[in-house]
Design a protein around this motif. Structure first.
Motif, PDB file in Angstrom:
ATOM      1  N   PHE A 167       0.848  -1.187   0.000  1.00  0.00           N
ATOM      2  CA  PHE A 167       0.000   0.000   0.000  1.00  0.00           C
ATOM      3  C   PHE A 167       0.883   1.237   0.000  1.00  0.00           C
ATOM      4  CE2 PHE A 167      -3.167  -2.794   2.337  1.00  0.00           C
ATOM      5  CZ  PHE A 167      -4.032  -2.879   1.269  1.00  0.00           C
ATOM      6  N   HIS A 227      -3.010   4.233   0.238  1.00  0.00           N
ATOM      7  CA  HIS A 227      -3.385   2.811   0.225  1.00  0.00           C
ATOM      8  C   HIS A 227      -3.657   2.280  -1.175  1.00  0.00           C
ATOM      9  CE1 HIS A 227      -3.025   2.916   4.385  1.00  0.00           C
ATOM     10  NE2 HIS A 227      -4.279   3.168   4.736  1.00  0.00           N
ATOM     11  N   SER A 228      -3.268   3.026  -2.198  1.00  0.00           N
ATOM     12  CA  SER A 228      -3.259   2.415  -3.526  1.00  0.00           C
ATOM     13  C   SER A 228      -2.145   1.371  -3.562  1.00  0.00           C
ATOM     14  CB  SER A 228      -2.967   3.474  -4.606  1.00  0.00           C
ATOM     15  OG  SER A 228      -3.926   4.495  -4.572  1.00  0.00           O
ATOM     16  N   PRO A 229      -2.292   0.353  -4.408  1.00  0.00           N
ATOM     17  CA  PRO A 229      -1.208  -0.623  -4.501  1.00  0.00           C
ATOM     18  C   PRO A 229      -0.041  -0.037  -5.299  1.00  0.00           C
ATOM     19  CG  PRO A 229      -2.962  -1.201  -6.036  1.00  0.00           C
ATOM     20  CD  PRO A 229      -3.437   0.008  -5.264  1.00  0.00           C
ATOM     21  N   ILE A 230       1.147  -0.153  -4.763  1.00  0.00           N
ATOM     22  CA  ILE A 230       2.342   0.267  -5.486  1.00  0.00           C
ATOM     23  C   ILE A 230       3.357  -0.870  -5.498  1.00  0.00           C
ATOM     24  CG2 ILE A 230       2.141   2.738  -5.010  1.00  0.00           C
ATOM     25  CD1 ILE A 230       4.438   2.027  -2.842  1.00  0.00           C
ATOM     26  N   ALA A 243       1.597  -3.777  -9.568  1.00  0.00           N
ATOM     27  CA  ALA A 243       1.039  -3.932  -8.225  1.00  0.00           C
ATOM     28  C   ALA A 243      -0.463  -3.720  -8.353  1.00  0.00           C
ATOM     29  CB  ALA A 243       1.654  -2.925  -7.274  1.00  0.00           C
ATOM     30  N   GLU A 244      -1.241  -4.661  -7.858  1.00  0.00           N
ATOM     31  CA  GLU A 244      -2.695  -4.598  -8.019  1.00  0.00           C
ATOM     32  C   GLU A 244      -3.378  -4.964  -6.703  1.00  0.00           C
ATOM     33  OE1 GLU A 244      -3.572  -7.448 -11.032  1.00  0.00           O
ATOM     34  OE2 GLU A 244      -2.904  -6.164 -12.696  1.00  0.00           O
ATOM     35  N   PHE A 245      -4.687  -4.700  -6.667  1.00  0.00           N
ATOM     36  CA  PHE A 245      -5.509  -5.262  -5.604  1.00  0.00           C
ATOM     37  C   PHE A 245      -5.847  -6.696  -5.952  1.00  0.00           C
ATOM     38  CE2 PHE A 245      -7.028  -0.727  -4.957  1.00  0.00           C
ATOM     39  CZ  PHE A 245      -6.378  -0.569  -3.742  1.00  0.00           C
ATOM     40  N   SER A 286      -6.123  -6.836  -0.938  1.00  0.00           N
ATOM     41  CA  SER A 286      -4.725  -6.750  -0.493  1.00  0.00           C
ATOM     42  C   SER A 286      -3.862  -6.448  -1.712  1.00  0.00           C
ATOM     43  CB  SER A 286      -4.267  -8.087   0.100  1.00  0.00           C
ATOM     44  OG  SER A 286      -5.055  -8.449   1.187  1.00  0.00           O
ATOM     45  N   PRO A 287      -2.725  -5.804  -1.507  1.00  0.00           N
ATOM     46  CA  PRO A 287      -1.852  -5.563  -2.657  1.00  0.00           C
ATOM     47  C   PRO A 287      -1.134  -6.846  -3.067  1.00  0.00           C
ATOM     48  CG  PRO A 287      -0.818  -4.721  -0.651  1.00  0.00           C
ATOM     49  CD  PRO A 287      -2.184  -5.217  -0.266  1.00  0.00           C
ATOM     50  N   ILE A 288      -1.153  -7.156  -4.335  1.00  0.00           N
ATOM     51  CA  ILE A 288      -0.407  -8.306  -4.843  1.00  0.00           C
ATOM     52  C   ILE A 288       0.440  -7.867  -6.027  1.00  0.00           C
ATOM     53  CG2 ILE A 288      -2.044 -10.093  -4.152  1.00  0.00           C
ATOM     54  CD1 ILE A 288      -2.821  -9.950  -7.285  1.00  0.00           C
TER      55      ILE A 288
END
Lengths: 235, 235
Positions: A183, A197-200, B181-183, B198-200
């Motif tokens: 995040f 909290h965006s995915p990076i 990077a994604e949810f 969750s980030p994956i």
DNA sequence: AAATTTAACTTGTACGTACAAGCTGTTGGC
DNA sequence: GCCAACAGCTTGTACGTACAAGTTAAATTT
């Protein structure tokens, strides 16, 4: 402090290659020619060529000579290709922090090799944008011991690695990386102009260089939503 | 055909290291000791050690000796070698879908090369776990044209690539990747036993093989929280 | 006791020599 | 013309020597 002979020969040949005097596919002067030209023995000439070999500039062919090859740029992930080549075109680079000599930042201490914990380190931070979109934060640091003459140079083509190679004759010969999807925290989100909290994509890299005690550490934070990170590898 | 001296010495030392006679942090016999033990000159002893150096087994310290180091595995996960070697031991592999011949799945059609769109394709899906923790979902597919004899073989050491190499003499000679990077979506989150969103780390790979019209496509979904994805590359 | 010097190790650089082995164009012999 | 042998290049391996420079521990001086 006079330069070592094999280093001098290596640098001479490397410059010739970088300037295009010897192009890909050309053969360098033979070992015996180098001996005559530089008044050295074959042992020393071979050592100079061995350096170029392990830095990926040439390959040696038994019975023929030393042939200049396409330097393998796609080391691992984002490595030597640099950002511009990895993502494509239209890249802008903004310095968030120009190179400065600093004390250690404890947040990164675990990643450091022992010998690097004792010294100050150079640090600089940049933001990479595609068009107007911020895409990647890049934090770099390296020990002051191996590169005491390093200054706030203007990077050649905005490339730190190109600058290292052409001004200091230091090559990247390998990398070790760790990749995490995380995040975005508040700071990163703000700089990348995304929601917290965006995915990076968080990439920690150690670059091994041709100078044995110089390791370059990078922390990358990438917004991959619009621009995924690319990577190619070919034998 | 008698073995070269420096190769013999290199192999001797390498075996000693692999068997644990010399552990990480230990110093190998000095160059002069090797000279006496093997009846060679220092030139040859140094050459043997240089081999170990560039293979990543040792590092040399001026005035001290040759120190065994944690071996870097060249070409980690994201390149050629495969999961088990990248993450370490203790990896379990569960087939979610054993290899079957299928029609195209439209979700992946964009990634496919044109010549692969015409044929059916082999597909298999696996879940990789470290201990009891699911860590990575791996979806693989490749055209039926180049490998018509492919069957539901039991993979050698659970490695698809090792199986390709040893049973079909097909080698991976390159890869092209995209990282995001994604949810985690619902399906992925369920399999990886993590919260939705969750980030994956999502990795799309095309493996180029030594068979010109065989490209292997993989989609990887990684939970990097406990086990970040590692990758090493050295020239 | 503490600081300094020394000696004995280590690896690093550089010299020189010799022959093996791979590549290539030339030279003879057929 | 064709092929084999050769000569002259190339890099590869291995020998031997010498001194520079970093490390460490013992010996010496302070």
């Amino acid at each position: 402090m006079t330069e070592l002979k094999y280093i001098a020969v290596r640098n001479f040949l490397k410059e010739q290659i970088q300037q295009g005097t010897f192009g890909v596919g050309d053969f360098l002067p033979s070992e015996n020619e180098l001996c005559r030209k530089f008044s050295i023995t074959r042992t020393t000439a071979r050592k100079a060529l061995d350096e170029l070999l392990k830095e990926g500039f040439i390959e040696k062919k038994h019975g023929k000579g030393s042939c200049v090859i396409e330097r393998r740029k796609s080391l691992g992930l984002l490595t030597v290709k640099g950002f511009s080549e990895a993502v494509g075109k239209n890249v802008k680079t903004i310095f968030i922090q120009k190179p400065t000599l600093q004390k250690l930042n404890s947040s990164i201490i675990t990643a450091l090799k022992d010998e690097d914990k004792k010294s100050d380190y150079w640090f600089f931070e940049r933001l990479r944008c595609v068009g107007e979109t911020p895409v990647m934060i890049e934090k770099n640091w390296f020990s002051n011991i191996s590169l005491p003459k390093f200054k706030d140079v203007s990077f050649i083509d905005n490339s730190f690695f190109k600058t290292l190679s052409q001004k200091y004759f230091i090559e990247i010969i390998g990398s070790s990386q760790e990749l995490r999807a995380e995040f975005a925290n508040k700071e990163v989100a703000k700089i990348l102009q995304i929601e917290i909290h965006s995915p990076i994509l968080h990439i920690s890299v150690q670059f091994k260089t041709s100078v044995s005690n110089l390791t370059i550490y990078s922390e990358l934070y990438c917004n991959t939503k619009k621009f995924p990170i690319g990577n190619n590898y070919y034998i």
